[in-house]
Design a protein around this motif. Structure first.
Motif, PDB file in Angstrom:
ATOM      1  N   GLY A 124       0.787  -1.223   0.000  1.00  0.00           N
ATOM      2  CA  GLY A 124       0.000   0.000   0.000  1.00  0.00           C
ATOM      3  C   GLY A 124       0.818   1.271   0.000  1.00  0.00           C
ATOM      4  N   ARG A 125       2.125   1.161   0.158  1.00  0.00           N
ATOM      5  CA  ARG A 125       2.966   2.356   0.240  1.00  0.00           C
ATOM      6  C   ARG A 125       3.975   2.445  -0.904  1.00  0.00           C
ATOM      7  NH1 ARG A 125       5.828   2.559   5.788  1.00  0.00           N
ATOM      8  NH2 ARG A 125       6.493   4.558   4.901  1.00  0.00           N
ATOM      9  N   ARG A 126       3.752   1.643  -1.925  1.00  0.00           N
ATOM     10  CA  ARG A 126       4.676   1.672  -3.053  1.00  0.00           C
ATOM     11  C   ARG A 126       4.394   2.871  -3.957  1.00  0.00           C
ATOM     12  NH1 ARG A 126       4.922  -4.733  -4.908  1.00  0.00           N
ATOM     13  NH2 ARG A 126       5.997  -5.472  -3.024  1.00  0.00           N
ATOM     14  N   PRO A 127       5.439   3.489  -4.465  1.00  0.00           N
ATOM     15  CA  PRO A 127       5.235   4.597  -5.401  1.00  0.00           C
ATOM     16  C   PRO A 127       4.800   4.063  -6.759  1.00  0.00           C
ATOM     17  CG  PRO A 127       7.531   4.017  -5.332  1.00  0.00           C
ATOM     18  CD  PRO A 127       6.857   3.141  -4.301  1.00  0.00           C
ATOM     19  N   ARG A 128       4.341   4.949  -7.602  1.00  0.00           N
ATOM     20  CA  ARG A 128       4.085   4.586  -8.984  1.00  0.00           C
ATOM     21  C   ARG A 128       5.394   4.746  -9.756  1.00  0.00           C
ATOM     22  NH1 ARG A 128       0.737   8.409 -11.287  1.00  0.00           N
ATOM     23  NH2 ARG A 128       0.776   7.071 -13.123  1.00  0.00           N
ATOM     24  N   LEU A 129       5.779   3.696 -10.474  1.00  0.00           N
ATOM     25  CA  LEU A 129       6.985   3.727 -11.297  1.00  0.00           C
ATOM     26  C   LEU A 129       6.593   3.915 -12.757  1.00  0.00           C
ATOM     27  CD1 LEU A 129       9.209   0.827  -9.871  1.00  0.00           C
ATOM     28  CD2 LEU A 129       9.465   3.275  -9.472  1.00  0.00           C
ATOM     29  N   VAL A 130       7.178   4.913 -13.397  1.00  0.00           N
ATOM     30  CA  VAL A 130       7.035   5.092 -14.836  1.00  0.00           C
ATOM     31  C   VAL A 130       8.438   5.307 -15.394  1.00  0.00           C
ATOM     32  CG1 VAL A 130       4.714   6.057 -14.643  1.00  0.00           C
ATOM     33  CG2 VAL A 130       6.695   7.588 -14.670  1.00  0.00           C
ATOM     34  N   ALA A 131       8.569   5.270 -16.708  1.00  0.00           N
ATOM     35  CA  ALA A 131       9.897   5.416 -17.312  1.00  0.00           C
ATOM     36  C   ALA A 131       9.772   6.061 -18.678  1.00  0.00           C
ATOM     37  CB  ALA A 131      10.591   4.058 -17.440  1.00  0.00           C
ATOM     38  N   SER A 132      10.871   6.627 -19.137  1.00  0.00           N
ATOM     39  CA  SER A 132      10.957   7.095 -20.515  1.00  0.00           C
ATOM     40  C   SER A 132      12.301   6.667 -21.091  1.00  0.00           C
ATOM     41  CB  SER A 132      10.785   8.616 -20.603  1.00  0.00           C
ATOM     42  OG  SER A 132      11.661   9.287 -19.731  1.00  0.00           O
ATOM     43  N   VAL A 133      12.294   6.289 -22.370  1.00  0.00           N
ATOM     44  CA  VAL A 133      13.503   5.835 -23.061  1.00  0.00           C
ATOM     45  C   VAL A 133      13.994   6.973 -23.945  1.00  0.00           C
ATOM     46  CG1 VAL A 133      14.461   4.164 -24.673  1.00  0.00           C
ATOM     47  CG2 VAL A 133      12.738   3.441 -23.001  1.00  0.00           C
ATOM     48  N   HIS A 134      15.211   7.433 -23.693  1.00  0.00           N
ATOM     49  CA  HIS A 134      15.758   8.563 -24.432  1.00  0.00           C
ATOM     50  C   HIS A 134      16.912   8.167 -25.335  1.00  0.00           C
ATOM     51  CE1 HIS A 134      13.640  11.676 -21.971  1.00  0.00           C
ATOM     52  NE2 HIS A 134      13.590  10.652 -21.140  1.00  0.00           N
ATOM     53  N   THR A 135      17.589   7.087 -25.001  1.00  0.00           N
ATOM     54  CA  THR A 135      18.782   6.663 -25.730  1.00  0.00           C
ATOM     55  C   THR A 135      18.777   5.150 -25.825  1.00  0.00           C
ATOM     56  OG1 THR A 135      20.024   8.522 -24.805  1.00  0.00           O
ATOM     57  CG2 THR A 135      21.308   6.759 -25.778  1.00  0.00           C
ATOM     58  N   ASP A 136      19.232   4.625 -26.954  1.00  0.00           N
ATOM     59  CA  ASP A 136      19.392   3.176 -27.081  1.00  0.00           C
ATOM     60  C   ASP A 136      20.722   2.802 -26.423  1.00  0.00           C
ATOM     61  OD1 ASP A 136      19.589   0.517 -27.779  1.00  0.00           O
ATOM     62  OD2 ASP A 136      18.831   0.810 -29.812  1.00  0.00           O
TER      63      ASP A 136
END
Length: 428
Positions: A124-136
């Motif tokens: 119940g206390r986990r953050p939301r993880l998101v990501a973005s890919v900028h470089t291969d």
């Protein structure tokens, strides 16, 4: 809106590359949001010392020192942006719990720290993880592995470099995919990249994150050519071909250098201008001599004038995921030349009319294309004018990208299945 931490594990400085500049732009856009927007944004970079910089009461930049900098392992002086190779960053781990959304942008110390910390917290206390890919990163790692093989194993068989390159790329691709699999949403810059990652993560987890353009800064400037000639001694009587970025093989610099040499053999007058540094700088000087001007790293405020002073922008690279330099060159009114099929071509609205595509990655084909532009001022000016129009009408501002692409992802989301539930492939 939540408190968002964006983790950019690259060194922030005046001459930093496109990924650092991208998040600086987004931070400044966030600082312009009205006070009632509710967004609280912190962008974490690497820095030579720990430092806090406030852009607004609700937006700040934080620089943290790397624990295990990759700088000593670079293939050449200033050839790559240093990152942090440590498996865990305790200072970042102490700061992350104050944020609701943790946004990964790389696959080294910051990212591994965030993913491990998130997995260790109660459900119940986990953050939301998101990501973005900028470089291969895996592809770049394969190129640099060959560089390092030549540096550390002089005289070795080329197969040694191939072996290191293959294993480096495979290992980092597995590592990247494991980290991305922990994220509920992954943002990519092009439709091509979206299709590639959708096969691994599922199409519902991958979305577009466009790049913006600072139209007030990057624009045609009739006085820029005289300024560049006066300050850097570039010739005023021939077309200027500009390259901006790291001077290394991943950007196609050897190919561009050889194509300019072929132009010189044919008697076609053209002068190469480079903005950046890297492993190929000495080779450019050796091959082209007085037919090239190497400016070194150029800060953003001067880079806009360098663009506007030149005639042609050439970027033979196929490793770019977006290539903001292309948008900046188009906004400056240059005729851009790109490899056919490269992701950078997504900036063009009418390929062939607002930018030129080169079908083959060989110096002869590139020389033929550049010769056509160098010897026909009316043709290249028409392409440059259409490029400037396309940039003005079709390329979004950074404010618009923040509002349309990032804020919806950072906003509170309905409860969703966690990674590993049916329908979401997991890669161990």
């Amino acid at each position: 809106m939540p408190s968002v931490a964006v983790l950019v594990e690259l060194l922030r400085r005046d001459t930093s590359g496109g990924q650092v500049k991208c998040w600086e732009h987004f931070a400044h856009s966030a600082a312009r949001l009205p006070a009632g927007s509710g967004l609280d944004l912190t962008v974490y970079f690497l820095g030579e010392r720990e430092h806090l910089e406030h852009l607004a009461p609700h937006v700040r930049l934080v620089m943290l020192r790397p624990l295990l900098s990759s700088a000593p392992f670079r293939s050449a002086e200033s050839a790559e942006d240093p990152c942090d190779l440590a498996p865990h960053h305790p200072r970042l781990a102490a700061l992350l719990p104050r944020h609701d959304v943790w946004h990964l942008t790389h696959s080294f110390a910051f990212a591994t720290t965030a993913v491990r910390l998130a997995r260790g917290r109660p459900e119940g206390r986990r953050p939301r993880l998101v990501a973005s890919v900028h470089t291969d990163v895996p592809l770049l790692a394969s190129v640099y592995a060959r560089y390092l093989a030549g540096r550390w194993l002089p005289g070795s068989h080329p197969a040694a470099g191939d072996f290191l390159a293959e294993h480096a790329e495979r290992a980092l691709r597995r590592r990247r995919d494991r980290l991305l699999d922990a994220c509920e949403k992954v943002l990519v810059p092009t439709a091509q990249a979206r299709a590639e990652l959708a096969r691994t993560l599922g199409p519902h987890r991958v979305a577009l994150l466009r790049r913006g353009t600072d139209h007030a800064r990057f624009r045609p400037d009739p006085g820029a050519r005289a300024w560049l000639t006066r300050t850097h001694g570039v010739p005023a009587d021939r077309p200027l071909v500009l390259f901006a970025g790291r001077l290394d093989a991943t950007k196609g610099v050897p190919l561009l250098t050889e194509s300019l040499r072929l132009l010189r053999e044919r008697g076609v007058a053209a002068h190469l201008v480079t903005a950046g540094s890297g492993a190929e700088a000495e080779n450019v000087k050796r091959v082209l001599g007085p037919d090239a001007t190497l400016l070194g790293p150029v800060p953003q405020d001067r880079l806009a004038r360098v663009y506007a002073a030149c005639d042609i922008f050439a970027l033979p690279s196929r490793t770019e995921t977006s290539g903001n330099v292309v948008a900046e060159a188009m906004a400056g009114g240059l005729a851009v030349v790109l490899p056919e099929g490269a992701q950078t071509t997504s900036w063009l609205t009418e390929p062939g009319r607002d930018g030129v595509l080169v079908p083959y990655d060989d110096p002869l084909t590139w020389a033929d294309t550049l010769a056509t532009l160098a010897t026909d001022p009316a043709h290249r000016n028409a392409i440059g004018a259409r490029a400037a129009t396309a940039a003005r009408t079709a390329h979004p501002t950074w404010d618009r990208v923040l509002e349309e692409d990032l804020l919806p992802v950072w906003s509170p989301q309905p409860a969703a299945a966690s990674p590993g539930t049916p329908g979401r492939p997991v890669h161990r």
